[in-house]
Design a protein around this motif. Structure first.
Motif, PDB file in Angstrom:
ATOM      1  N   GLY A  46       0.790  -1.219   0.000  1.00 44.56           N
ATOM      2  CA  GLY A  46       0.000   0.000   0.000  1.00 44.56           C
ATOM      3  C   GLY A  46       0.823   1.269   0.000  1.00 44.56           C
ATOM      4  O   GLY A  46       2.057   1.247   0.113  1.00 44.56           O
ATOM      5  N   VAL A  47       0.118   2.401  -0.134  1.00 41.17           N
ATOM      6  CA  VAL A  47       0.729   3.719  -0.054  1.00 41.17           C
ATOM      7  C   VAL A  47      -0.127   4.607   0.837  1.00 41.17           C
ATOM      8  O   VAL A  47      -1.309   4.338   1.066  1.00 41.17           O
ATOM      9  CB  VAL A  47       0.877   4.390  -1.436  1.00 41.17           C
ATOM     10  N   ILE A  48       0.499   5.689   1.337  1.00 38.35           N
ATOM     11  CA  ILE A  48      -0.232   6.748   2.016  1.00 38.35           C
ATOM     12  C   ILE A  48      -0.348   7.914   1.041  1.00 38.35           C
ATOM     13  O   ILE A  48       0.646   8.330   0.434  1.00 38.35           O
ATOM     14  CB  ILE A  48       0.487   7.215   3.300  1.00 38.35           C
ATOM     15  N   PRO A  89       6.954  -1.277   1.359  1.00 35.71           N
ATOM     16  CA  PRO A  89       8.157  -1.927   0.834  1.00 35.71           C
ATOM     17  C   PRO A  89       7.913  -2.831  -0.360  1.00 35.71           C
ATOM     18  O   PRO A  89       8.863  -3.151  -1.089  1.00 35.71           O
ATOM     19  CB  PRO A  89       8.679  -2.717   2.035  1.00 35.71           C
ATOM     20  N   ASP A  90       6.669  -3.258  -0.584  1.00 35.07           N
ATOM     21  CA  ASP A  90       6.375  -4.133  -1.722  1.00 35.07           C
ATOM     22  C   ASP A  90       5.853  -3.373  -2.950  1.00 35.07           C
ATOM     23  O   ASP A  90       5.512  -3.990  -3.962  1.00 35.07           O
ATOM     24  CB  ASP A  90       5.342  -5.196  -1.325  1.00 35.07           C
ATOM     25  N   VAL A  91       5.775  -2.052  -2.878  1.00 33.27           N
ATOM     26  CA  VAL A  91       5.319  -1.256  -4.010  1.00 33.27           C
ATOM     27  C   VAL A  91       6.492  -1.046  -4.963  1.00 33.27           C
ATOM     28  O   VAL A  91       7.564  -0.594  -4.563  1.00 33.27           O
ATOM     29  CB  VAL A  91       4.750   0.097  -3.553  1.00 33.27           C
ATOM     30  N   GLU A  92       6.300  -1.373  -6.242  1.00 31.07           N
ATOM     31  CA  GLU A  92       7.387  -1.312  -7.218  1.00 31.07           C
ATOM     32  C   GLU A  92       7.291  -0.139  -8.188  1.00 31.07           C
ATOM     33  O   GLU A  92       8.301   0.439  -8.579  1.00 31.07           O
ATOM     34  CB  GLU A  92       7.423  -2.606  -8.041  1.00 31.07           C
ATOM     35  N   PHE A  93       6.073   0.207  -8.618  1.00 33.59           N
ATOM     36  CA  PHE A  93       5.930   1.076  -9.779  1.00 33.59           C
ATOM     37  C   PHE A  93       5.315   2.438  -9.471  1.00 33.59           C
ATOM     38  O   PHE A  93       5.254   3.291 -10.348  1.00 33.59           O
ATOM     39  CB  PHE A  93       5.099   0.368 -10.850  1.00 33.59           C
ATOM     40  N   ILE A  94       4.859   2.635  -8.271  1.00 29.50           N
ATOM     41  CA  ILE A  94       4.317   3.926  -7.837  1.00 29.50           C
ATOM     42  C   ILE A  94       5.355   4.573  -6.926  1.00 29.50           C
ATOM     43  O   ILE A  94       5.886   3.930  -6.012  1.00 29.50           O
ATOM     44  CB  ILE A  94       2.986   3.739  -7.078  1.00 29.50           C
ATOM     45  N   ALA A 155      -1.328  -0.851  -4.241  1.00 35.98           N
ATOM     46  CA  ALA A 155      -1.162   0.407  -4.968  1.00 35.98           C
ATOM     47  C   ALA A 155      -0.763   0.204  -6.422  1.00 35.98           C
ATOM     48  O   ALA A 155      -1.278   0.896  -7.315  1.00 35.98           O
ATOM     49  CB  ALA A 155      -0.132   1.275  -4.250  1.00 35.98           C
ATOM     50  N   ASP A 156       0.159  -0.694  -6.688  1.00 34.85           N
ATOM     51  CA  ASP A 156       0.601  -0.884  -8.074  1.00 34.85           C
ATOM     52  C   ASP A 156      -0.559  -1.249  -8.984  1.00 34.85           C
ATOM     53  O   ASP A 156      -0.612  -0.831 -10.139  1.00 34.85           O
ATOM     54  CB  ASP A 156       1.670  -1.983  -8.145  1.00 34.85           C
ATOM     55  N   PHE A 157      -1.493  -2.042  -8.463  1.00 37.64           N
ATOM     56  CA  PHE A 157      -2.620  -2.469  -9.286  1.00 37.64           C
ATOM     57  C   PHE A 157      -3.724  -1.418  -9.331  1.00 37.64           C
ATOM     58  O   PHE A 157      -4.276  -1.108 -10.383  1.00 37.64           O
ATOM     59  CB  PHE A 157      -3.183  -3.791  -8.762  1.00 37.64           C
ATOM     60  N   ASN A 158      -4.057  -0.840  -8.171  1.00 32.77           N
ATOM     61  CA  ASN A 158      -5.240   0.018  -8.090  1.00 32.77           C
ATOM     62  C   ASN A 158      -5.066   1.402  -8.678  1.00 32.77           C
ATOM     63  O   ASN A 158      -5.999   1.945  -9.286  1.00 32.77           O
ATOM     64  CB  ASN A 158      -5.685   0.159  -6.626  1.00 32.77           C
TER      65      ASN A 158
END
Length: 409
Positions: A46-48, A89-94, A155-158
């Motif tokens: 996720g992201v904030i 930590p698992d977000v790659e593209f955002i 986050a990467d998907f949504n």
């Protein structure tokens, strides 16, 4: 960062309040409306977001009117556009600093339905049923985004990232409609079979109905007719080229015939939902009225798009059937006319990238069509009160000043 946030909170029927809340973390904590099986869910993916714009929706209004089982303390808001300020930590593209649109559907991107593009009925984000959303009753308990900051999972998907931050900020008042209202109106039009030369009837001149009308024009319709009792909202529909039907002035078929020469249309869109009333300005609830009237209006072989919300529980329903979402629909009429019906929440990701391009390249001016009106976050209770009165405005909250000076073009 406790106390570093503020959010619109549902208190009881007819009452919301902007409360100081905790700054979000990458974890879905237990709280009002959170499914117990979702509490404590870690969101490394996720992201904030710092919220740049967040809108009051008619679906929120259903809860605030007490027409659902929403609990006290639920943080509202599922129409969110923001800037990434922290990523898991698992977000790659955002990346931090990206300006993004958040589909109101929460989708994992991994389940069968997500892989088939049915992101409105993700199987992994809500333990109680298919489909999740922010700030909404029975949708998993994900915290709403009518706030200064919000957490977005997967986050990467949504997220839809806008490559040009400056262009996105310039068009922010239009782009904020990508989270729900514009794709929902567009989905209603697409599923109703709207195309070049279509004649279209839109039931309801609220923001979703106006978005459906604008989307029908984008799809090439020949005539778009918008129906309502609210004269202010009908005037707003006429402001961008729609024909209108005032349901207080007589049967819809007669007024449609005056416009088209025949008392029927190719396509119809239900942008009202379960709080429909029988014909007349001060009439009682009649939740099947719109569906039944549309089956009468749509030609044999036509289609009905139904983006209007229908619920499984309505504590204030007019009778026991309505309270459980059981409606007296004339299915025999629809069957006899070989109608196609399309229901359910809109899979926003199916449409939002293309609609963003239409906005950025001036093919649609959705903020102007729905009369977007900016309010500071602290004025959200006023927005809910005015919206409940039927004003012809789409209220857009401005939690962090990103919309200061913006106007609908």
């Amino acid at each position: 960062m406790a106390g570093g946030n503020a959010a619109v909170t549902y208190l009881k029927p007819g009452e919301v309040e902007v409360r100081t809340t905790d700054y979000p973390t990458l974890e879905l904590l237990d709280g009002p409306g959170v499914d117990p099986a979702n509490a404590g869910r870690t969101c490394r993916h996720g992201v904030i977001l710092k919220v740049l714009a967040t809108n009051i929706c008619g679906s929120d209004q259903h809860m605030v009117r007490g027409r659902t089982t929403a609990p006290e303390g639920l943080i509202l808001g599922h129409e969110i556009t923001g800037e990434v300020v922290e990523r898991g930590p698992d977000v790659e593209f955002i990346d931090v600093g990206d300006v993004v649109s958040v589909p109101f559907n929460i989708a994992c991107g991994r389940c069968r339905n997500c892989k088939e593009g049915q992101t409105s009925i993700c199987l992994n984000v809500n333990p109680s049923r298919a489909g999740g959303a922010y700030g909404y009753v029975d949708m998993g308990g994900w915290v709403g985004g009518q706030a200064r900051y919000v957490m977005v999972p997967y986050a990467d998907f949504n997220l839809l990232r806008f490559p040009d931050r400056d262009a996105a900020r310039e068009k922010l008042l239009d782009l904020t409609m990508l989270t729900d209202i514009l794709p929902t109106g567009y989905h209603g039009a697409v599923t109703a079979g709207v195309g070049v030369g279509s004649t279209v009837y839109v039931a309801g001149a609220g923001p979703v109905g106006l978005a459906a009308a604008a989307a029908s024009q984008l799809l090439g319709s020949a005539v778009v007719i918008v129906a309502d009792f609210n004269t202010e909202r009908l005037a707003q529909a006429r402001s961008f080229g729609c024909e209108t039907v005032d349901l207080a002035q007589g049967p819809a078929e007669e007024q449609v015939a005056q416009i088209l020469g025949v008392p029927e249309v190719d396509s119809a869109i239900d942008a009202v939902g379960f709080e429909a009333k029988s014909h007349g300005r001060d009439s009682d609830d009649a939740p099947a009225t719109v569906l039944n009237s549309l089956m009468g209006l749509v030609r044999a072989g036509g289609a009905l798009g139904i983006p209007g919300l229908y619920v499984t529980e309505d504590p204030r329903g007019i009778d026991s059937d309505a309270q459980s979402g059981t409606l007296r629909v004339r299915l025999g009429l629809g069957w006899a006319k070989s109608h196609t019906f399309s229901t359910g929440q809109t899979p926003v990701m199916k449409y939002h990238r293309a609609l963003a391009m239409a906005i950025l390249h001036d093919r649609i001016h959705i903020a102007k069509a729905v009369n977007a009106t900016i309010l500071p976050l602290e004025d959200a209770p006023f927005g809910y009160e005015e919206f409940d009165k039927g004003v012809s405005r789409k209220y857009v909250l401005n939690p962090n000043g990103a919309l200061d000076g913006a106007e609908a073009a």
